[in-house]
Design a protein around this motif. Structure first.
Motif, short mmCIF file in Angstrom:
data_model
loop_
_atom_site.label_atom_id
_atom_site.label_comp_id
_atom_site.label_asym_id
_atom_site.label_seq_id
_atom_site.Cartn_x
_atom_site.Cartn_y
_atom_site.Cartn_z
N TYR A 156 0.95 -1.36 0.01
CA TYR A 156 0.06 0.02 0.02
C TYR A 156 0.59 1.37 0.11
O TYR A 156 0.35 2.36 0.20
CB TYR A 156 -0.81 0.03 1.20
N THR A 157 2.07 1.00 -0.20
CA THR A 157 2.89 2.36 -0.40
C THR A 157 3.09 2.54 -1.90
O THR A 157 3.31 1.74 -2.83
CB THR A 157 4.25 1.89 0.28
N TYR A 158 2.77 3.90 -2.21
CA TYR A 158 2.94 4.08 -3.53
C TYR A 158 3.78 5.09 -3.75
O TYR A 158 3.94 6.25 -3.12
CB TYR A 158 1.23 4.88 -3.67
N TYR A 159 4.76 4.86 -4.37
CA TYR A 159 6.18 5.73 -4.80
C TYR A 159 6.50 6.16 -3.44
O TYR A 159 6.65 7.43 -3.37
CB TYR A 159 5.66 6.84 -5.93
N PHE A 160 6.93 5.40 -2.56
CA PHE A 160 7.52 5.65 -1.22
C PHE A 160 6.32 6.43 -0.21
O PHE A 160 6.81 6.92 0.74
CB PHE A 160 8.71 6.56 -1.71
N VAL A 161 5.22 6.72 -0.76
CA VAL A 161 4.09 7.27 0.22
C VAL A 161 3.33 6.06 0.79
O VAL A 161 2.81 5.48 -0.01
CB VAL A 161 3.62 8.44 -0.45
N PRO A 162 3.42 6.23 2.11
CA PRO A 162 2.55 5.27 2.72
C PRO A 162 1.03 5.43 2.45
O PRO A 162 0.71 6.44 3.31
CB PRO A 162 2.80 4.80 4.25
N ALA A 163 0.33 4.57 2.04
CA ALA A 163 -1.13 4.64 1.68
C ALA A 163 -1.96 5.92 1.37
O ALA A 163 -2.31 6.48 2.53
CB ALA A 163 -1.85 3.98 3.06
N PRO A 164 -1.44 6.61 0.51
CA PRO A 164 -1.78 8.09 0.24
C PRO A 164 -3.36 8.18 0.17
O PRO A 164 -3.87 8.97 1.05
CB PRO A 164 -1.12 8.42 -0.87
N TRP A 165 -4.02 7.30 -0.44
CA TRP A 165 -5.64 7.15 -0.76
C TRP A 165 -6.20 7.16 0.77
O TRP A 165 -7.02 7.89 0.96
CB TRP A 165 -6.02 6.13 -1.43
N LEU A 166 -5.62 6.22 1.45
CA LEU A 166 -6.63 6.18 2.71
C LEU A 166 -6.11 7.09 3.59
O LEU A 166 -7.10 7.67 4.33
CB LEU A 166 -5.88 4.75 3.45
N SER A 167 -4.85 7.77 3.67
CA SER A 167 -4.71 9.13 4.54
C SER A 167 -5.72 9.99 3.89
O SER A 167 -6.27 10.72 4.69
CB SER A 167 -3.23 9.54 4.21
N VAL A 168 -5.93 10.41 2.64
CA VAL A 168 -6.60 11.31 2.07
C VAL A 168 -8.16 11.07 2.83
O VAL A 168 -8.68 11.92 3.21
CB VAL A 168 -6.82 11.28 0.77
N LYS A 169 -8.50 9.96 2.64
CA LYS A 169 -10.09 9.39 3.17
C LYS A 169 -10.03 9.75 4.38
O LYS A 169 -11.26 10.53 4.83
CB LYS A 169 -10.27 8.00 2.66
N LEU A 170 -9.08 9.43 5.32
CA LEU A 170 -9.10 9.78 6.70
C LEU A 170 -9.43 11.18 7.11
O LEU A 170 -10.10 11.54 7.90
CB LEU A 170 -8.19 8.91 7.42
N LEU A 171 -8.37 11.96 6.52
CA LEU A 171 -8.42 13.17 6.75
C LEU A 171 -9.70 13.97 6.21
O LEU A 171 -10.17 14.95 7.11
CB LEU A 171 -7.17 14.04 6.07
N ARG A 172 -10.32 13.43 5.05
CA ARG A 172 -11.63 13.90 4.70
C ARG A 172 -12.45 13.67 6.01
O ARG A 172 -13.58 14.32 6.17
CB ARG A 172 -11.95 13.19 3.31
N LEU A 173 -12.76 12.37 6.23
CA LEU A 173 -13.70 11.97 7.11
C LEU A 173 -13.56 12.97 8.57
O LEU A 173 -14.59 13.19 8.80
CB LEU A 173 -13.17 10.61 7.66
N LEU A 174 -12.20 13.21 8.99
CA LEU A 174 -12.27 14.17 10.06
C LEU A 174 -12.70 15.54 9.84
O LEU A 174 -13.11 16.23 10.79
CB LEU A 174 -10.77 13.87 10.59
N GLN A 175 -12.70 15.83 8.74
CA GLN A 175 -13.26 17.10 8.30
C GLN A 175 -14.89 17.35 8.73
O GLN A 175 -15.19 18.17 8.44
CB GLN A 175 -13.02 17.55 6.93
#
Lengths: 903, 183
Positions: free
Chosen positions: A246-265
């Motif tokens: 789930y690391t995409y070009y050295f970034v761990p789980a970017p999509w999931l991070s985005v989703k979680l950050l959106r959820l918290l908004q």
């Protein structure tokens, strides 16, 4: 057996090649029609097709559909494929259905049956296919049919991960398309715990689903905040090797991070201090990582990293609580503003727009003003420039308004057509909102018209006139400036409109200077007359009549113009009528009357800028609601307050402005338009129309009552079914002609009382519904309709009334009414409610009659008789003698006359 | 939410269209045309986000696209999606296609419409991101391929059976077929 090469299908390949070789559109259509006929005959033929053939034909149909041709057959074959045991056949069947069959297809029942079979089966691959189909179509029928199966799959312990993932998104889709068909149940409490699932794919899908649920019911799912924060924290602090796949070009789980950050908004900052600290740490880590050297030169690496970063910044802005983080976010965005990646500049401008609305960071954003202005001037991409405009608009305040508006005006000259209208609105709003010196405001708007006249909507020039009329310190300057602007050889029609209006009102303020004397002003305006549209000409004619009042010395010149065939016999009825009426008005009335009729416009009521309303309508997202509120309170604008209630704006002043288009049919009917009052209306001066015949005797008055009531009841009974209208109600209605308060209707269930008051063209009416029974009246609904074209004459605003009326209780409902022009019918009110289960319906005429809008005029005997004698044409007199049914009681007549509003 | 995924070539010929919200067929065609019109006139080094499509959604709507050689990959999304996230998703989609077709080109999309749909179905479902892990996606696609191959082998295998058991009567053969199919 057909030969199969690789995994391809030869027939399909041949067909596609044929299509691609077609030289013309006609040839292509011909080939397609041939193929369609072929497939149709194959499907209809007796020979049963094997799976391979069916698959081949379905593929062909998909290709034909992609080229833009309707496919109206093959549906049944596709549905049959669903029940095949072969995976490939099932797969193509589902594909055909989810691409080609709309939600309302007749076959949907069969499809749902097939889906249910697959869901019930144990084969995860079949389940996934079925779920995909549901998620892609997502019809109500599916939601109803599968409302139990899918949540069960999602939370069941023995569902494999990939199916869980699909089930989450399928459920999300169904919740979106028909939220009420999914029964809430035990699964709801378990769903947030999916955020802890081992499988990252499941967590990603679940996060999407949870966000949707949270939007509807944040309280219920509050528990997800701490779960999301801890999940996020684990991702952010992990090294990129921890999450492997789930690391995409050295970034761990970017999509999931985005989703979680959106959820918290969707939530305010966490209350629990531990969670709050943890979240702050996450956000700081994300901001820190942005400063680290990139782990890869690939654009994908920076994209993924920045996707997370931007979402983190959005969350920081949303929480709007930590000044430190806000300023850091702002600095980060500032760096991006100058980044070589266009995408990042675009997003930085977009996020900064949000940041500008926060009070902690507003000042920090302003530091980047120069960069943003440079972006506006130098960006090659219109999308980016548009964002720059948005940001300038958001960061504008009193300190920098002059510069920003100046830059925007300059840019407007070369701006893309697609964004000009919006820019014009924005410039107009900023200029008005932050004007300290209203001469500056007038300059800006006139510049707007000069630079982008075509994009200046009515709202913009209406507004400048409203402001000039309301502020007497700027009127002289405005007159001078428009006079100068009109001297340009070619000027925009909007300029002529503004010029005509302002000179008509305030031309006298600059007439002292011989260079802008009355005749010069008139000649200047009139030189544009022939180039203008009829609406503008109408406006100019009104300006001319106003000139007659302002400058009696040029009366004869103007009268000549009015008298010319071009006006008096103009094909346009409106222009013709204005010319004739104005000419008459100027020749027969005394200077006093003329001065009264053509008096300066009264100030406009203060209300929300119509421009702001228009911008909101055009781009709801671009007007940050909160910031408007904040700005108005912070920067106390003396003259033009902006309130947020668009609806309350009284419709009368709109009429004042739209005089060019006002319909005058009513006056045409009257035949002799020489009475002063007709012209007063036409001019839209807004002064109350006074009755020309004040009370003379009871006979005449009673007569007037009769004609009024008979006139008003006729169309109402014709047009609308007044089933519940009792004889007493009509009687009660008539009583209201002479009084304002009383009982309008009463039966065993309900008593309806009315109280009303009127001032000039506005009326307020309260209706009291009293429940006479000992039961609650349910589903209490009141609707007001305006028979015929009454809605054009009388605008009614109805305050909502509650759905229930308790036993013995009384509820009050308010109606606001504005009279736009005269009217004969009364509005009809329909009351519906449930009384012990039975539907009741009562239709009543709402006692709103024209005479309520009459305002008595105070005058002494001399004035009265001067006026009375002025009415000397035969058509103005009417006498009718009737026999009184009761002796004339002086007090009673007086009470009636006062109730009738003429005393 | 992703409202639509469109792939078309430099001339505006659609190569894939997938709508996650219902639009009538003629509307779908119009959307493809409008999107092509908006996207094709833009230079290659401008930003990948764009507003202004009128047919889907209105103001709460963005076009996010990438241009690869002869093809445009366009995702029409609403404001609930992260722009860069979608841009990466397009990249994942294209990389996956590339792995599945071994150097994907426009012709692959033309001749294997169904395959492209299946790959997309592993990435996006009902307008939401389903899976972003390319290894996982490719594993699932390979599973499908294996199934497909085995089914074909059964089909191809049947004539061999006929040759070997020429004397068998047809009813037994049908039974056999059914058994194979159920395996």
């Amino acid at each position: 057996m057909p030969t199969v090469k690789g995994d391809g299908m030869r027939g399909l390949a041949v067909f596609i090649s044929d299509i691609r070789n077609c030289k013309s559109k006609e040839a292509e259509i011909k080939r397609i029609n041939k193929e369609l006929a072929n497939i149709r005959s194959k499907f209809k033929g007796d020979k049963t097709l094997d799976g391979y053939q069916k698959k081949k034909y379905v593929c062909k149909l998909l290709f034909i559909f992609l080229l833009g041709h309707d496919i109206d057959f093959g549906h049944m074959e596709a549905v049959n494929l669903l029940s095949s045991n072969r995976y490939t056949e099932k797969q193509i069947g589902y594909l055909f259905i989810s691409v080609l069959i709309g939600a309302n297809n007749d076959l949907m029942k069969l499809v749902i049956q097939a889906i249910r079979n697959d869901l019930a089966g144990r084969n995860p691959i079949h389940i996934t296919l079925a779920l995909q189909c549901v998620a892609n179509i997502g019809s109500r029928e599916m939601a109803e049919g599968l409302s139990v199966d899918i949540p069960k799959l999602l939370v069941s312990g023995d569902t494999i991960d990939s199916v869980k993932q699909s089930a989450a998104l399928t459920l999300l889709r169904l919740l979106r398309s028909s939220p009420d068909s999914i029964p809430m149940g035990e699964w709801m409490s378990r769903i947030i715990h999916l955020l802890n699932d081992q499988h990252m794919g499941v967590v990603t899908a679940a996060a999407s689903l949870i966000e949707n649920l949270v939007k509807k019911n944040p309280e219920e799912y509050k528990g997800c905040v701490s779960l999301a924060v801890s999940r996020l924290s684990r991702i952010v602090t992990s090294s990129y090797t921890d999450l492997q796949d789930y690391t995409y070009y050295f970034v761990p789980a970017p999509w999931l991070s985005v989703k979680l950050l959106r959820l918290l908004q969707n939530y305010p900052p966490p209350e629990d201090p531990a969670v709050k600290t943890r979240l702050s740490e996450c956000l700081e880590t994300i901001l820190n990582k942005a400063q680290e050297p990139p782990k890869s030169k690939k654009v994908q690496h920076s994209n993924a990293k920045n996707a997370v970063l931007f979402e983190a910044i959005n969350l920081i802005i949303h929480m709007d609580s930590d000044p430190n983080l806000l300023v850091r976010a702002c600095n980060q965005l500032g760096q991006f503003l100058q980044h070589r990646e266009t995408n990042l500049r675009y997003l930085a401008l977009e996020s900064m727009c949000l940041l500008a609305t926060s009070e902690f960071s507003h000042e920090a954003v302003k530091k980047h003003q120069e960069t943003v202005i440079t972006a506006l001037k130098t960006e090659r991409d219109v999308s980016v420039r548009q964002r720059a405009v948005d940001l300038l608009y958001a960061m504008c305040d009193r300190t920098n308004a002059e510069e920003i508006v100046g830059e925007m005006l300059e840019y407007l000259e070369s701006a893309d057509y697609s964004i000009r209208e919006e820019m014009v609105l924005k410039v107009a709003i900023l200029a008005e909102k932050y004007a300290v010196d209203y001469t500056w405001y007038v300059d800006v708007i006139l510049n707007l018209i000069r630079i982008a006249g075509d994009y200046v909507s009515e709202e913009v020039w209406y507004r400048v006139i409203q402001i000039v009329i309301n502020r007497d310190d700027v009127q002289g300057y405005a007159a001078k400036t428009v006079f100068e602007a009109l001297q340009a050889p070619a000027c925009h029609e909007n300029m002529v409109k503004v010029g005509g209006y302002i000179l008509g009102e305030f031309g006298n303020l600059i007439a002292g200077d011989p260079r802008s004397g009355s005749a010069v002003q008139f000649q200047l305006l009139h030189s544009k007359y022939h180039l203008c549209s009829p609406a503008t000409r109408g406006l100019l004619l009104s300006a001319y009549i106003k000139f007659i009042n302002l400058f009696p010395e040029i009366k004869h010149i103007i009268q000549d113009v009015l008298r010319s065939d071009n006006n008096m016999r103009n094909a346009d009825v409106e222009l013709q009528q204005r010319s004739i009426e104005y000419l008459q008005l100027s020749s027969i009335t005394t200077a006093d009357v003329l001065a009264t009729v053509l008096e300066e416009m009264p100030p406009f009521p203060e209300r929300e800028s119509s421009i702001l309303a228009k911008l909101k309508k055009k781009k709801p997202s671009s007007v940050p609601e909160g910031s408007e509120q904040k700005e108005t309170t912070a920067s106390k604008i003396p003259a033009v307050q902006m309130s947020n209630n668009v609806d309350i704006a009284p419709p009368t002043s709109i009429n004042l402005m739209s005089q060019g288009e006002s319909s005058t049919d009513d006056f045409v009917d009257q035949g002799s338009p020489q009475g002063g009052s007709a012209s007063v209306d036409l001019l839209g001066l807004g002064s109350p129309t006074q009755p020309t015949a004040p009370s003379v005797g009871s006979g005449g008055l009673l007569d007037m009552f009769d004609t009024l009531t008979s006139h008003s009841s006729a169309p109402a009974t014709n047009g609308i079914d007044l089933g519940g209208l009792s004889g007493g109600a009509e009687e009660a209605f008539r009583k209201f002609i002479c009084k304002n308060n009383g009982v309008l209707f009463e039966n065993d269930l309900l008593q309806i009382g009315v109280k009303s008051e009127y001032r000039e063209d506005l009326g307020r009416l309260w209706v009291f519904y009293g429940n006479k029974t000992t039961f609650q009246l349910n589903a209490f609904l009141v609707d007001v309709s305006t028979p015929g074209n009454l809605s054009e004459s009388l605008s009614i605003q109805q305050k909502p009334v509650g759905g229930e009326v308790e036993a013995g209780a009384q509820v009050k409902q308010q109606f606001n009414m504005a009279c736009v022009q005269e009217f004969a019918e009364a509005p009809v009110m329909t009351i519906q409610f449930l009384y012990s289960g039975a539907q009741q319906k009562i239709s009543l005429k709402l006692p709103v009659v024209l005479n309520k809008y009459i305002t008595p005029a105070e005058m002494d005997a001399n004035t009265f008789f001067t006026r009375w004698k002025a009415l000397n044409s035969p058509s103005q007199e009417c006498q009718q003698i009737i026999k009184a049914t009761s002796p004339i009681d002086h007090e009673q007549v007086k009470a009636k006359a006062s109730g009738y509003c003429v005393l | 939410m992703i409202k639509a995924i469109l792939v078309f070539n430099n001339h505006g010929k659609p190569r894939l269209s997938r709508f996650y919200q219902y639009y009538p067929e003629d509307m779908q065609q119009q959307i493809v045309r409008e999107t092509f019109h908006l996207v094709s006139k833009r230079d290659d080094n401008v930003c990948n986000f764009l507003e202004g499509g009128t047919l889907i959604g209105g103001s709460d709507f963005k076009i996010i696209y990438r241009h690869y050689a002869t093809l445009y990959f366009v995702f029409c999304v609403d404001s609930s999606e992260s722009e860069l996230g979608i841009l990466d998703l397009i990249q994942v989609f294209v990389e996956t296609l590339d792995k599945c077709f071994e150097n994907v080109c426009e012709l692959d999309l033309i001749f294997h419409v169904d395959k492209v749909h299946y790959i997309l179905a592993e990435l996006v479902m009902g307008g939401m991101v389903l899976e972003t892990n390319m290894t996982e996606i490719i594993t699932r696609i390979e599973e499908q391929n294996k199934l497909e191959k085995s089914e074909k082998a059964k089909l191809d295998g049947t004539p061999v059976l006929i040759q070997t058991y020429e004397t068998l009567d047809l009813s037994i053969l049908n039974e056999l077929r059914e058994k194979i199919a159920k395996m």
